[in-house]
Design a protein around this motif. Structure first.
Motif, short mmCIF file in Angstrom:
data_model
loop_
_atom_site.label_atom_id
_atom_site.label_comp_id
_atom_site.label_asym_id
_atom_site.label_seq_id
_atom_site.Cartn_x
_atom_site.Cartn_y
_atom_site.Cartn_z
N GLN A 142 0.84 -1.20 0.00
CA GLN A 142 0.00 0.00 0.00
C GLN A 142 0.88 1.25 0.00
O GLN A 142 0.61 2.22 -0.71
CB GLN A 142 -0.91 -0.04 1.23
N PHE A 143 1.95 1.24 0.78
CA PHE A 143 2.88 2.36 0.86
C PHE A 143 3.53 2.63 -0.50
O PHE A 143 3.76 3.78 -0.87
CB PHE A 143 3.96 2.07 1.92
N LEU A 144 3.80 1.56 -1.25
CA LEU A 144 4.48 1.69 -2.54
C LEU A 144 3.57 2.17 -3.67
O LEU A 144 4.05 2.54 -4.73
CB LEU A 144 5.11 0.35 -2.93
N LEU A 145 2.25 2.14 -3.44
CA LEU A 145 1.30 2.56 -4.47
C LEU A 145 0.90 4.02 -4.26
O LEU A 145 0.65 4.43 -3.12
CB LEU A 145 0.05 1.69 -4.41
N PRO A 146 0.80 4.80 -5.32
CA PRO A 146 0.37 6.20 -5.19
C PRO A 146 -1.15 6.29 -5.09
O PRO A 146 -1.82 6.82 -5.98
CB PRO A 146 0.91 6.85 -6.47
N LEU A 147 -1.69 5.75 -4.01
CA LEU A 147 -3.15 5.72 -3.84
C LEU A 147 -3.68 7.06 -3.36
O LEU A 147 -3.15 7.63 -2.40
CB LEU A 147 -3.54 4.64 -2.82
N PRO A 148 -4.75 7.55 -3.97
CA PRO A 148 -5.35 8.81 -3.51
C PRO A 148 -5.91 8.68 -2.09
O PRO A 148 -5.90 9.63 -1.33
CB PRO A 148 -6.48 9.07 -4.51
N LYS A 149 -6.41 7.50 -1.74
CA LYS A 149 -6.95 7.27 -0.39
C LYS A 149 -6.68 5.82 -0.02
O LYS A 149 -7.02 4.91 -0.78
CB LYS A 149 -8.45 7.56 -0.35
N LYS A 150 -6.07 5.62 1.14
CA LYS A 150 -5.66 4.28 1.57
C LYS A 150 -6.61 3.74 2.65
O LYS A 150 -7.08 4.48 3.50
CB LYS A 150 -4.24 4.32 2.12
N ALA A 151 -6.85 2.44 2.59
CA ALA A 151 -7.63 1.77 3.64
C ALA A 151 -6.75 1.65 4.88
O ALA A 151 -5.54 1.38 4.76
CB ALA A 151 -8.06 0.39 3.17
N PRO A 152 -7.31 1.83 6.07
CA PRO A 152 -6.51 1.64 7.28
C PRO A 152 -6.06 0.18 7.40
O PRO A 152 -6.89 -0.72 7.31
CB PRO A 152 -7.48 2.00 8.42
N PRO A 153 -4.76 -0.09 7.56
CA PRO A 153 -4.28 -1.47 7.63
C PRO A 153 -4.96 -2.31 8.72
O PRO A 153 -5.13 -3.51 8.53
CB PRO A 153 -2.78 -1.31 7.91
N GLU A 154 -5.40 -1.68 9.79
CA GLU A 154 -6.08 -2.44 10.85
C GLU A 154 -7.45 -2.96 10.38
O GLU A 154 -8.03 -3.84 11.01
CB GLU A 154 -6.22 -1.64 12.14
N GLN A 155 -7.95 -2.43 9.27
CA GLN A 155 -9.23 -2.89 8.74
C GLN A 155 -9.09 -3.82 7.53
O GLN A 155 -10.08 -4.21 6.93
CB GLN A 155 -10.12 -1.70 8.39
N PHE A 156 -7.86 -4.20 7.16
CA PHE A 156 -7.68 -5.15 6.06
C PHE A 156 -8.41 -6.45 6.40
O PHE A 156 -8.30 -6.96 7.52
CB PHE A 156 -6.21 -5.47 5.84
#
Length: 180
Positions: free
Chosen positions: A22-36
């Motif tokens: 997720q860190f390596l992707l230029p995502l406009p909005k990231k999901a919280p890792p605790e909610q994966f």
């Protein structure tokens, strides 16, 4: 009525691997890792009586633990991507689990979302970005095509309630269903 989903929780090493991707992707909005998580089925409006019946049915399922592995990255939305995800390596036990859970839900009176099961973990959901941002995102996802995490042993499933808010969804655990 409750907004709920049944899914698989992820072990910490898998979460960490996903957070790195997720860190390596230029995502406009990231999901919280605790909610994966990996969703098995989603119900937008679950009446309490039907949810209780489904809970009893899911509790009665006899399922053997099985290995699962994440594999590859992708985007939903075609030319106008709206979500980034990590895929799941082909798994017959996962497909059977999802079908049994959905069948039990329908018999209990729930109406799960009508989509073909496409197992994945959502890394981010967003409004479709502009052309340049989309191109950068597509290049980064293609560079992560060989992503792998796991395997790990799936030994339970979880029922969560989803609470929508201004900052996105918040998930509240309602029940766990250990496999036999």
């Amino acid at each position: 009525m409750r907004r709920v989903f049944l899914g698989l929780d992820l072990p910490d090493p898998i979460r960490a691997a996903l957070a790195m991707q997720q860190f390596l992707l230029p995502l406009p909005k990231k999901a919280p890792p605790e909610q994966f998580h990996l969703t098995l089925l989603f119900v937008a409006e679950a009446p309490d009586a039907a949810l209780e019946a489904a809970h009893e049915a899911w509790s009665a399922l006899r399922i053997a633990p099985f290995p699962l592995q994440l594999q590859g990255l992708g985007l939903f939305g075609g030319d106008r991507p709206r979500a980034a995800w990590a895929g799941v390596a082909p798994s017959e036990p996962l497909i059977r689990l999802q079908a049994r859970c959905e069948g039990a839900a329908r018999l209990a009176g729930l109406d799960p979302e009508h989509r073909r099961f496409s197992p994945h973990v959502t890394l981010g959901m967003f409004r479709p970005p502009g052309f340049a941002e989309t191109a950068a995102l597509e290049r980064a996802v293609a560079a992560g095509a060989d992503f792998r995490a796991g395997p790990w042993e799936v030994a339970e499933m979880v029922l969560w309630q989803s609470h929508l808010g201004a900052r996105g969804a918040r998930h509240e655990e309602l029940a766990r269903y250990p496999f036999s």
